[in-house]
Design a protein around this motif. Structure first.
Motif, mmCIF file in Angstrom:
data_model
loop_
_atom_site.group_PDB
_atom_site.id
_atom_site.type_symbol
_atom_site.label_atom_id
_atom_site.label_comp_id
_atom_site.label_asym_id
_atom_site.label_seq_id
_atom_site.Cartn_x
_atom_site.Cartn_y
_atom_site.Cartn_z
ATOM 1 N N UNK A 50 -6.246 -1.250 -2.960
ATOM 2 C CA UNK A 50 -6.211 -1.891 -4.290
ATOM 3 C C UNK A 50 -5.149 -2.988 -4.386
ATOM 4 N N UNK A 51 -4.359 -3.149 -3.331
ATOM 5 C CA UNK A 51 -3.318 -4.192 -3.412
ATOM 6 C C UNK A 51 -2.164 -3.870 -2.490
ATOM 7 N N UNK A 52 -0.946 -4.021 -2.999
ATOM 8 C CA UNK A 52 0.255 -3.720 -2.208
ATOM 9 C C UNK A 52 0.819 -2.386 -2.682
ATOM 10 N N UNK A 53 1.015 -1.485 -1.732
ATOM 11 C CA UNK A 53 1.448 -0.145 -2.089
ATOM 12 C C UNK A 53 2.470 0.371 -1.078
ATOM 13 N N UNK A 54 3.731 -0.007 -1.282
ATOM 14 C CA UNK A 54 4.826 0.592 -0.521
ATOM 15 C C UNK A 54 5.385 1.739 -1.347
ATOM 16 N N UNK A 55 5.576 2.880 -0.693
ATOM 17 C CA UNK A 55 5.813 4.123 -1.429
ATOM 18 C C UNK A 55 7.013 4.883 -0.892
ATOM 19 N N UNK A 56 7.805 5.444 -1.824
ATOM 20 C CA UNK A 56 8.725 6.538 -1.514
ATOM 21 C C UNK A 56 8.312 7.719 -2.390
ATOM 22 N N UNK A 63 10.708 13.791 2.613
ATOM 23 C CA UNK A 63 10.618 12.444 2.043
ATOM 24 C C UNK A 63 9.457 11.748 2.738
ATOM 25 N N UNK A 64 8.544 11.200 1.972
ATOM 26 C CA UNK A 64 7.388 10.491 2.506
ATOM 27 C C UNK A 64 7.579 8.997 2.266
ATOM 28 N N UNK A 65 7.419 8.205 3.328
ATOM 29 C CA UNK A 65 7.502 6.755 3.163
ATOM 30 C C UNK A 65 6.214 6.148 3.713
ATOM 31 N N UNK A 66 5.579 5.347 2.887
ATOM 32 C CA UNK A 66 4.318 4.716 3.284
ATOM 33 C C UNK A 66 4.489 3.207 3.166
ATOM 34 N N UNK A 67 4.064 2.506 4.214
ATOM 35 C CA UNK A 67 4.242 1.058 4.238
ATOM 36 C C UNK A 67 2.907 0.350 4.061
ATOM 37 N N UNK A 68 2.879 -0.537 3.094
ATOM 38 C CA UNK A 68 1.710 -1.385 2.892
ATOM 39 C C UNK A 68 2.024 -2.792 3.371
ATOM 40 N N UNK A 69 3.251 -3.243 3.137
ATOM 41 C CA UNK A 69 3.637 -4.600 3.553
ATOM 42 C C UNK A 69 5.060 -4.663 4.081
ATOM 43 N N UNK A 70 6.002 -3.913 3.467
ATOM 44 C CA UNK A 70 7.406 -4.111 3.818
ATOM 45 C C UNK A 70 8.200 -2.836 3.596
#
Lengths: 262, 262
Positions: free
Chosen positions: B172-178, B185-192
């Motif tokens: 759906x777009x840009x989704x960088x997540x903590x 701790x979950x970290x997901x990278x969409x762009x940066x």
């Protein structure tokens, strides 16, 4: 036993004066050394500050005294632990989201057989009777009202249901309650809760627990209505009203909107 | 765009050094003036501090810099508003209770068509795409796992489900997540998103955004493992690792426990 402090106001108001007296009871003039917390409903949101240390020594509590956060509803609690260790997860107030609103809760008292209260949507994070009862209470409300009330009749039905749930908890022991959803503040008395409403003409007040007096006339406009609810009166020169056991008051904008009795 | 900061450590560790650099981006060296927040999982609980004002001017942010809160997991966010007004209810991180654990979430990026994501257990309080997506994501996880995983196989299944949900949001777009639950701790990278793990022998580090250096050897023991994850590297003399788009890392005690890729 713990102590409760609540505020309902018709304009964003800071609680620095009342909180200054209240936090002295957290290890100063009172025995409530096992943590404290305060929650603010501000225009546009909710936040809380909690610390498992005595409030008189807490740098976060000092910040709250010095940094006026203007709010329409405040709930605060200082703790003397009975059920559950002294730790952050057992520090009031507790919060859960229902219907897209943050519901905030603080309890004074002690319950028996609280472990038998069943949970549905909400589960406790800590180990207190208080949070366990909150999860049960909010789950029961959500079960009965899957959607928020959207007229006065439904609102009245919700409040009656809440009063019934409080009465059931009072049947398990001592259950003095502050609960809020951002619009309304609910105060339920099981043994001890007093309130005062300040409005024009505003006068002076002096704290019972600290050397501090304030002239509210200097800090208010003539239309302001600010009510403070506490376990024990916080000032020594004003006429506080004591609630009666079994009484639920529904506050909105500093005024009592509804009253339910046993 | 907003910026993210996370920490996972095997001993309670304060984040004052990293946070000092990070908050300078909130209206100082960076354009992120629209609020900030930080959440701590401490031994025995969770708490967060949020402010809808620029972090460089916030007395609460200064307190966080000066008052070392020791924590195993931290999530922080500074905001540059795109969807949703500048107000407390739109200020990250967001938190919801699932399985009796506080799940904390912060998002960097912007989503399209997020309004169509359906809600079940959780509803947003504010009006951001970020919180809307969080309520959807957590509701999906809870629907798939009504009870918490209690062995490695179930945990792996949960993480795979989470990775799949993140991939859908990235669509759906840009989704960088903590995201965190107190243990992981979950970290997901969409762009940066970049990370660094510090362990013995510890060395010196100097901030990119403020005049501050620290010799970690003076503040640690040889067994400490502390990982920091941020939108952009926070120090200018260390080798940060950049995540790749579509990558989910699962952190526990400062170490990467699992890795999922597109």
């Amino acid at each position: 036993m713990c102590e409760l402090l609540g505020m309902s106001a018709n304009v964003p108001t800071d609680i620095c004066f009342s909180f200054t007296g209240f936090l002295h009871r957290g290890g100063g003039t009172g025995p409530h050394r096992d943590g404290w917390g305060i929650a603010f409903y501000e225009e546009g949101g909710y936040r809380d500050f909690r610390d498992p240390h005595p409030s008189v020594q807490s740098p976060i509590a000092r910040l709250i005294c010095d940094y006026p956060i203007k709010s329409n509803i405040v709930i605060s609690h200082i703790r003397q632990a009975n059920v559950g260790q002294v730790r952050l997860a057992n520090t009031h107030p507790f919060v859960r989201e229902m219907w897209g609103r943050p519901w905030c809760y603080a309890h004074n008292g002690q319950l028996a057989d609280w472990q038998a209260l069943p949970h549905s949507f909400y589960r406790p994070v800590g180990t207190t009777d208080s949070e366990h009862a909150f999860c049960w209470l909010l789950g029961e409300l959500r079960g009965a009202f899957p959607e928020p009330p959207d007229d006065d009749g439904q609102r009245h039905a919700l409040w009656e249901t809440l009063h019934g749930l409080c009465e059931r908890l009072r049947g398990l022991g001592v259950f003095n309650l502050l609960l809020a959803d951002g619009e309304y503040l609910y105060t339920y008395c099981s043994s001890k809760l007093a309130h005062i409403t300040r409005r024009a003409p505003f006068g002076r007040a002096s704290l019972s627990d600290a050397e501090l007096a304030v002239n509210f006339a200097e800090h208010t406009t003539p239309d302001d209505v600010v009510s403070v609810i506490a376990t024990e009166p916080l000032t020594d020169n004003e006429a506080w009203v004591r609630m009666v056991p079994g009484e639920l008051l529904v506050w909105q904008g500093g005024e009592i909107r509804a009253r339910f009795k046993t």
